[in-house]
Design an enzyme around this catalytic site. Structure first.
Site, PDB file in Angstrom:
ATOM      1  N   SER A 107       0.859  -1.186   0.000  1.00 33.92           N
ATOM      2  CA  SER A 107       0.000   0.000   0.000  1.00 33.92           C
ATOM      3  C   SER A 107       0.897   1.240   0.000  1.00 33.92           C
ATOM      4  CB  SER A 107      -0.854  -0.029   1.268  1.00 33.92           C
ATOM      5  OG  SER A 107      -1.458   1.217   1.497  1.00 33.92           O
ATOM      6  N   TYR A 153      -1.715  -1.110  10.615  1.00 31.85           N
ATOM      7  CA  TYR A 153      -1.782  -1.306   9.159  1.00 31.85           C
ATOM      8  C   TYR A 153      -0.474  -0.861   8.505  1.00 31.85           C
ATOM      9  CZ  TYR A 153      -3.686  -1.215   4.413  1.00 31.85           C
ATOM     10  OH  TYR A 153      -3.895  -1.446   3.083  1.00 31.85           O
TER      11      TYR A 153
HETATM   12  N1  NAD Z   1      -8.857  -0.854  -0.427  1.00 29.64           N
HETATM   13  C1  NAD Z   1      -7.851  -0.011  -0.198  1.00 29.64           C
HETATM   14  O1  NAD Z   1      -8.069   1.212   0.031  1.00 29.64           O
HETATM   15  C2  NAD Z   1      -6.435  -0.514  -0.258  1.00 29.64           C
HETATM   16  C3  NAD Z   1      -5.394   0.424  -0.439  1.00 29.64           C
HETATM   17  C4  NAD Z   1      -4.089  -0.028  -0.475  1.00 29.64           C
HETATM   18  C5  NAD Z   1      -3.814  -1.381  -0.324  1.00 29.64           C
HETATM   19  N2  NAD Z   1      -4.836  -2.271  -0.143  1.00 29.64           N
HETATM   20  C6  NAD Z   1      -4.494  -3.686   0.057  1.00 29.64           C
HETATM   21  O2  NAD Z   1      -5.071  -4.477  -0.956  1.00 29.64           O
HETATM   22  C7  NAD Z   1      -5.378  -5.785  -0.435  1.00 29.64           C
HETATM   23  C8  NAD Z   1      -6.795  -6.147  -0.799  1.00 29.64           C
HETATM   24  O3  NAD Z   1      -7.638  -5.135  -0.342  1.00 29.64           O
HETATM   25  P1  NAD Z   1      -9.140  -4.973  -0.872  1.00 29.64           P
HETATM   26  O4  NAD Z   1      -9.439  -3.532  -0.848  1.00 29.64           O
HETATM   27  O5  NAD Z   1      -9.323  -5.758  -2.115  1.00 29.64           O
HETATM   28  O6  NAD Z   1      -9.912  -5.650   0.338  1.00 29.64           O
HETATM   29  P2  NAD Z   1     -11.333  -6.437   0.345  1.00 29.64           P
HETATM   30  O7  NAD Z   1     -11.817  -6.320   1.749  1.00 29.64           O
HETATM   31  O8  NAD Z   1     -12.211  -5.977  -0.748  1.00 29.64           O
HETATM   32  O9  NAD Z   1     -10.920  -7.949   0.039  1.00 29.64           O
HETATM   33  C9  NAD Z   1     -10.061  -8.632   0.898  1.00 29.64           C
HETATM   34  C10 NAD Z   1     -10.346 -10.121   0.796  1.00 29.64           C
HETATM   35  O10 NAD Z   1      -9.394 -10.790   1.640  1.00 29.64           O
HETATM   36  C11 NAD Z   1     -10.098 -11.760   2.414  1.00 29.64           C
HETATM   37  N3  NAD Z   1      -9.364 -11.984   3.668  1.00 29.64           N
HETATM   38  C12 NAD Z   1      -9.274 -11.142   4.718  1.00 29.64           C
HETATM   39  N4  NAD Z   1      -8.551 -11.725   5.699  1.00 29.64           N
HETATM   40  C13 NAD Z   1      -8.178 -12.944   5.235  1.00 29.64           C
HETATM   41  C14 NAD Z   1      -7.440 -14.013   5.791  1.00 29.64           C
HETATM   42  N5  NAD Z   1      -6.913 -13.930   7.006  1.00 29.64           N
HETATM   43  N6  NAD Z   1      -7.245 -15.117   5.038  1.00 29.64           N
HETATM   44  C15 NAD Z   1      -7.773 -15.215   3.804  1.00 29.64           C
HETATM   45  N7  NAD Z   1      -8.502 -14.240   3.224  1.00 29.64           N
HETATM   46  C16 NAD Z   1      -8.695 -13.121   3.942  1.00 29.64           C
HETATM   47  C17 NAD Z   1     -11.480 -11.168   2.643  1.00 29.64           C
HETATM   48  O11 NAD Z   1     -12.428 -12.197   2.954  1.00 29.64           O
HETATM   49  C18 NAD Z   1     -11.752 -10.498   1.303  1.00 29.64           C
HETATM   50  O12 NAD Z   1     -12.375 -11.385   0.392  1.00 29.64           O
HETATM   51  C19 NAD Z   1      -5.119  -5.701   1.074  1.00 29.64           C
HETATM   52  O13 NAD Z   1      -3.844  -6.269   1.330  1.00 29.64           O
HETATM   53  C20 NAD Z   1      -5.079  -4.215   1.361  1.00 29.64           C
HETATM   54  O14 NAD Z   1      -4.248  -3.901   2.444  1.00 29.64           O
HETATM   55  C21 NAD Z   1      -6.154  -1.860  -0.122  1.00 29.64           C
END
Ligand code: NAD
Length: 259
Positions: A131, A144
């Site tokens: 991120s 985080y």
């Molecule tokens: N959304 C944002 O603003 C953002 C920004 C920067 C980075 N990210 C990173 O991108 C990645 C995905 O984020 P997203 O926005 O798609 O999130 P999201 O919540 O839409 O999807 C995350 C998925 O991971 C699954 N998950 C959570 N914990 C888990 C575990 N312990 N084991 C297996 N599966 C698990 C959830 O069930 C979900 O399906 C994350 O690592 C997040 O830190 C997100």
């Protein structure tokens, strides 16, 4: 004496710096060739929603064999069904990626278990989803940010280790987006631009993987901010951060926006 010799050696590197900088600038204008991943096995964690799900769809369109992991059975099954509809083989497993035993017993395949095989074949690609918060500290995102700095550190050290071991056939990519509209963080906003749509982030990710890019910042301007953070005075950075104005619901006293 040793330090003087080091400085002299650095000066001798200046022509190389010039050549490689020009090369990088030139490459900006030449479209990069995308590698083929058809038939490759792709493991995606967190495939049941958001970035993971859309990434699975894109690899399904490229006819890869998908192994999908998520803690959420329902979301996972939906993703797998859509991947199959798109014409790829998809195997879904409910796995809690925070649980070491769960990972090993479910598939005996984590990065740690994958890596020796990839290194033996000198072939593979490890993608770390970090991120922008893995490069800059954000108030009220202490845990985080710590985990995302660790993810960026993991990616960088792994890349160095593969190069040191001359396993350059095993590629690495690290994704560092700003806020993405997946619901993962509630009501995020910054003055850097609108919250990113997951499709845009995944497009950049797939393109970055297929062109073997090491670090992907979305939007690209984040990379300038990471450089600024290293060279600009602290007082200036404090004012700059106020202007960037990172907001989300977890900030104490921040009123929830109207939907
Ligand atoms: N959304 C944002 O603003 C953002 C920004 C920067 C980075 N990210 C990173 O991108 C990645 C995905 O984020 P997203 O926005 O798609 O999130 P999201 O919540 O839409 O999807 C995350 C998925 O991971 C699954 N998950 C959570 N914990 C888990 C575990 N312990 N084991 C297996 N599966 C698990 C959830 O069930 C979900 O399906 C994350 O690592 C997040 O830190 C997100």
């Amino acid at each position: 004496m040793k330090r003087l010799r080091f400085l002299l050696n650095c000066l001798l590197l200046l022509p190389l710096l010039l050549i490689f900088t020009l090369e990088s600038l030139l490459k900006l204008f030449i479209p990069k060739k995308r590698k083929s991943v058809t038939g490759e096995i792709i493991l995606i964690t967190g495939a049941g929603h958001g970035i993971g799900r859309l990434t699975a769809y894109e690899f399904a369109k490229l006819k890869c064999k998908l192994v999908l992991w998520d803690i959420n059975k329902h979301g996972l099954e939906e993703t797998a069904a859509e991947c199959k509809r798109l014409g790829s083989k998809a195997h879904a497993f409910v796995v809690d990626c925070s649980n070491r035993e769960d990972i090993y017993s479910s598939a005996k395949k984590t990065t740690k278990a994958f890596l020796p095989e990839m290194m033996r074949n000198n072939h593979g690609h490890i993608v770390t989803v970090a991120s922008a918060a893995g490069h800059t500290g954000v108030a009220f995102l202490l845990a985080y940010c710590s985990s995302k700095f660790a993810a960026v550190g993991f990616h960088k050290a792994l890349s160095e280790e593969l190069a040191a071991l001359k396993r350059t056939g095993v590629k690495t990519t690290c994704l560092c987006p700003n806020f993405v509209n997946t619901g993962f963080i509630k009501n995020p906003s910054t003055s850097l631009g609108p919250t990113l749509e997951p499709e845009e982030v995944v497009n950049r990710l797939i393109n970055g993987i297929l062109t073997e890019q090491k670090m992907i910042f979305v939007p690209s301007s984040i990379s300038f901010l990471t450089v600024m953070e290293r060279i600009f005075p602290e007082r200036f950075l404090a004012i700059l951060k106020q202007k960037i104005n990172v907001r989300f619901d977890a900030v104490i006293g921040y009123k929830i926006k109207e939907q």
